[in-house]
Design an enzyme around this catalytic site. Structure first.
Site, PDB file in Angstrom:
ATOM      1  N   GLY A  46       5.001  -6.443  -1.752  1.00 12.98           N
ATOM      2  CA  GLY A  46       3.573  -6.470  -2.011  1.00 12.98           C
ATOM      3  C   GLY A  46       3.347  -6.672  -3.501  1.00 12.98           C
ATOM      4  O   GLY A  46       4.235  -6.366  -4.315  1.00 12.98           O
ATOM      5  N   GLN A  51      -0.952  -6.457 -11.440  1.00 13.29           N
ATOM      6  CA  GLN A  51       0.478  -6.471 -11.779  1.00 13.29           C
ATOM      7  C   GLN A  51       0.919  -7.767 -12.450  1.00 13.29           C
ATOM      8  O   GLN A  51       2.027  -7.838 -12.988  1.00 13.29           O
ATOM      9  CB  GLN A  51       1.330  -6.233 -10.524  1.00 13.29           C
ATOM     10  N   CYS A 101       7.853   0.672  -7.484  1.00 16.42           N
ATOM     11  CA  CYS A 101       6.803  -0.263  -7.877  1.00 16.42           C
ATOM     12  C   CYS A 101       7.379  -1.257  -8.869  1.00 16.42           C
ATOM     13  O   CYS A 101       8.094  -0.865  -9.797  1.00 16.42           O
ATOM     14  CB  CYS A 101       5.645   0.503  -8.503  1.00 16.42           C
ATOM     15  N   LEU A 102       7.056  -2.522  -8.675  1.00 13.78           N
ATOM     16  CA  LEU A 102       7.555  -3.563  -9.583  1.00 13.78           C
ATOM     17  C   LEU A 102       7.066  -3.343 -11.014  1.00 13.78           C
ATOM     18  O   LEU A 102       7.690  -3.804 -11.957  1.00 13.78           O
ATOM     19  CB  LEU A 102       7.106  -4.942  -9.092  1.00 13.78           C
ATOM     20  N   HIS A 143      -0.624   1.371  -1.159  1.00 14.17           N
ATOM     21  CA  HIS A 143      -0.069   1.263  -2.517  1.00 14.17           C
ATOM     22  C   HIS A 143      -0.763   0.124  -3.279  1.00 14.17           C
ATOM     23  O   HIS A 143      -1.158   0.289  -4.441  1.00 14.17           O
ATOM     24  CB  HIS A 143       1.442   1.030  -2.402  1.00 14.17           C
ATOM     25  N   GLU A 144      -0.922  -1.037  -2.617  1.00 15.77           N
ATOM     26  CA  GLU A 144      -1.510  -2.199  -3.306  1.00 15.77           C
ATOM     27  C   GLU A 144      -2.986  -1.970  -3.622  1.00 15.77           C
ATOM     28  O   GLU A 144      -3.468  -2.347  -4.696  1.00 15.77           O
ATOM     29  CB  GLU A 144      -1.345  -3.470  -2.467  1.00 15.77           C
ATOM     30  N   HIS A 147      -3.501   0.000  -6.627  1.00 18.92           N
ATOM     31  CA  HIS A 147      -3.359  -0.773  -7.870  1.00 18.92           C
ATOM     32  C   HIS A 147      -4.709  -1.322  -8.336  1.00 18.92           C
ATOM     33  O   HIS A 147      -4.952  -1.440  -9.540  1.00 18.92           O
ATOM     34  CB  HIS A 147      -2.412  -1.961  -7.656  1.00 18.92           C
TER      35      HIS A 147
HETATM   36 NI    NI Z   1       3.189  -1.220  -7.194  1.00 21.20          NI
END
Ligand code: NI
Length: 173
Positions: A46, A51, A101-102, A143-144, A147
């Protein structure tokens, strides 16, 4: 398609509340394609626009549509691009799970999430869409969407830690 640079903490864009998308033009189509490409390359399951440094309400997700396929590596994954997504319904039942998380490399956390959510939003052409997500897919959407509100998984985690081995890394989002 172009790979976009994934921003990491402490970039302030990750803490901002993102603004709604209002234009469904060619630039948006390019942006969505770039985000899918960037998510795959990372690799992740995702990605939210903040991000890649854009404070806009847009997410992409690639995962198994059916919860029962999670254990089946051959099952096809589905790609969603959701604009201005909102959780309109969430189960009382919750599940604990380990997230990464990226945008926060080298950290994992145990996070409680709703077991099922209904997400409403617009597709890449501006048409209304609704997704019923369960299990890990429901976790990814939560989660997304966090963000887009400047919320990161450590804010919700009951504990966080630094993984010692690469095998410990979970699907990142
Ligand atoms: Ni994330």
């Amino acid at each position: 398609m172009t790979l976009r640079k994934i921003v990491t903490l402490p970039d302030p864009v990750l803490r901002r509340k993102a603004r709604p998308v209002t234009k469904f033009d060619k630039d948006l189509q390019t942006l969505i394609d770039d985000m899918v490409e960037t998510m795959r390359e990372a690799p992740g399951v995702g990605l939210a626009a903040p991000q890649i440094g854009l404070s806009e309400r847009l997410i992409v997700v690639e995962y198994y549509e059916r919860e029962e396929d999670e254990e089946n590596e051959d099952a096809p994954k589905k790609v969603w691009a959701v604009i201005n997504p909102e959780i309109v319904k969430a189960s009382a039942e919750t599940l604990m799970g380990v997230e990464g998380c990226l945008s926060i490399p080298g950290l994992l956390g145990e996070v409680e999430r709703h077991a099922e959510v209904h997400v409403r939003g617009l597709n890449r052409h501006g048409k209304p869409m609704k997704i019923k997500a369960k299990g890990w897919l429901a976790r990814i959407f939560q989660h997304e969407i966090d963000h887009l509100n400047g919320v990161l998984f450590p804010d919700r985690a009951v504990r966080v830690w630094q993984p010692q081995t690469p095998e410990e890394e979970e699907d990142r989002v």
